[in-house]
Design an enzyme around this catalytic site. Sequence first.
Site, short mmCIF file in Angstrom:
data_model
loop_
_atom_site.label_atom_id
_atom_site.label_comp_id
_atom_site.label_asym_id
_atom_site.label_seq_id
_atom_site.Cartn_x
_atom_site.Cartn_y
_atom_site.Cartn_z
N LEU A 146 0.73 -3.01 -6.25
CA LEU A 146 0.72 -4.22 -5.46
C LEU A 146 2.04 -4.30 -4.55
O LEU A 146 3.36 -4.07 -4.94
CB LEU A 146 0.52 -5.39 -6.13
CG LEU A 146 -0.88 -5.49 -6.86
CD1 LEU A 146 -0.92 -6.74 -7.55
CD2 LEU A 146 -2.12 -5.15 -5.80
N CYS A 147 2.07 -4.56 -3.30
CA CYS A 147 3.15 -4.64 -2.38
C CYS A 147 3.51 -6.17 -2.39
O CYS A 147 3.13 -6.91 -1.67
CB CYS A 147 2.76 -4.23 -0.97
SG CYS A 147 4.53 -4.49 0.15
#
Length: 218
Positions: free
Chosen positions: A91-92
């Site tokens: 996840l960014c």
Amino acid sequence: MSAGGNRNTTATRRLKQVYLRIRREPVPYISAEPLPSNILEWHFVVRGPEKTPYEGGYYHGKLLFPQEFPFKPPSIYMITPNGRFACNARLCLSISDFHPDTWNPAWSVSTILTALLSFMVENIPTLGSVETSDFTKRQLSAQSLAYNLKDGVFCELFPGVVEEIEAKQRTRKDFGVPPHNGQPKPNVRGALVNLCVVAGLVFCVYTVRFGLHLIGQD
């Protein structure tokens, strides 16, 4: 001792301290446990907050800490289908290894998980997020109970949460409410009623036609 060994010792020591702290002061809606065989890999469970599409759901994910922790951030993954984040994809987030420039070494596991939950209930897009409707999220929330019980790591690390889920499933069964699997339940009773109505109409039509036939013969 090598520099790498020092970093690993620092990460291990820090995460042990964090674990003791998180046991004393649990994060609201979240349980977290490191793997017994590897303290650099933590797993967590997010309980869906009330008045959100995730209410009633249990969402399993993991944090992978680098040996340089706390000077570098962890990778963050969601495992349970949830309608907000792609499964098993990094996840960014500003608290993840996608953005080491925004990472603060003073942040702890509690900080990371609190921020993740906050981002989860928002609708801000990012790399690793997906766009689904609230209806889909509610469906996945109901399905998350059975989904997590099939995960061996989940069951091993969170026996208390497993008991919560099984208790919910028993309650649904006791009240005659089957687990929601996202598919509409066939309305058997309604179908039988409709069939009887149609059969009755057909019988009436044939009765009238038979009567008219007799009258015609007279």
